[in-house]
Write a protein that holds these residues in place. Structure first.
Motif: not given
Length: 299
Positions: A21-29, A62-68, A275-278, A285-288
């Motif tokens: 869950a933390w790693g998923n939140r990091e996708l927008e960090n 890029m995936l649909p809905g990635q507005d941030t 980004g990452t693969s869907r 420990f590797c933010p975008p």
């Protein structure tokens, strides 16, 4: 003993879920790194300018809905780049060419260079984490993405396609000689089409490749290119604390999985990507990251 085993298993599962869950939140960090590289001949820069700014972006997926993500990438125009370099894997879905163009929209007004990665051409496929950690090369899917439409839009806005091409142009007062190859991770490269040293009168010689495969990088270095720009690794994506990469998903070693390093006399910059693969929506420990390279005059 059974009760203790079940308790330990449950705790491990809970810890794994929390980490995921933390790693998923990091996708927008999202982060912007800045590095300085002294490569320009003295006297290249004019007026009050102290550097030539290259914004290196890669692996949007890029995936649909990635507005941030789209809004953050658009805001990179505030770095005031003299040149934008995009090293591929922009698409994560067949419907997201418009999202990619909206994200890059302000940057398309600046001089740009690009090469594509396999995930511009073909949709991602499900990932086996054990296979990834075992460093097995994953075959591409058979679902083609609308890369031709994206390429046409890039070129229409003035960005140069460096795929198996040698590009010579001026950005500001800096004379650029650039060349690139198609994605060598899937054997799409043909270095012989661009072989040879860059133009001798250039101020800055740039090499582009989506994946930092050593065989291709050595040829760029041997031909005299000063700075190679690559993506593909996602910086390791799932790293140890401190950002240490475990795997690179290519032939480069882990200590070169992100950031600036040397390959002989040539500088190499590998982007952590944005980004990452869907099918692997996690970063540890590797933010975008995007990178602003400030190219200065050498002594």
């Amino acid at each position: 003993m059974l009760r203790s085993t079940l308790s330990a298993t449950g705790a491990a599962a809970l810890g794994g879920a929390a980490l995921a869950a933390w790693g998923n939140r990091e996708l927008e960090n999202f982060r912007l790194h800045e590095v300085t590289v002294p490569l320009l001949p003295p006297g290249t820069l004019r007026g009050d300018s102290t550097d030539f700014r290259i914004l290196h972006i890669s692996d949007l997926h890029m995936l649909p809905g990635q507005d941030t993500k789209r809004e953050w990438v658009s805001s990179l125009i505030d770095t005031d780049p003299d040149l934008v370099v995009n090293t591929g894997d922009n698409l994560g879905d067949a419907k997201t060419v418009p999202d990619v163009l909206r994200a890059l929209g302000p940057l398309l007004s600046r001089p740009g260079l690009f090469v594509f990665g396999s995930n511009d051409y073909w949709a991602p496929r499900p990932v086996n984490p054990l296979g990834y950690l075992a460093r097995r090369k994953r075959p591409v899917s058979d679902v083609e993405l609308p890369w031709r439409d994206m390429r046409a839009a890039f070129v229409e806005h003035g960005w140069r396609d460096a795929t198996h091409a040698r590009c010579e142009f001026k950005a500001g007062h800096v004379r650029i000689a650039a060349a690139g190859v198609d994605d060598p991770h899937h054997d799409l490269d043909d270095y012989d089409t661009i072989a040879g040293p860059p133009h001798r009168d250039c101020d800055l010689a740039l090499a582009l490749s989506h994946a930092p495969e050593p065989a291709v990088l050595r040829r760029f270095a041997d031909d005299g290119y000063q700075l190679a720009l690559c993506g593909h690794t996602h910086g390791g994506q799932i790293c140890l604390p401190g950002g240490r990469a475990i795997v690179t998903n290519c032939g480069i070693n882990a200590r070169r999985a992100k950031g600036l390093s040397h390959l002989g006399p040539m500088h190499l910059h590998v982007s952590e990507g944005l980004g990452t693969s869907r099918y692997a929506p996690v970063r540890l420990f590797c933010p975008p990251t995007a990178t602003l390279l400030r190219i200065t005059e050498h002594a």
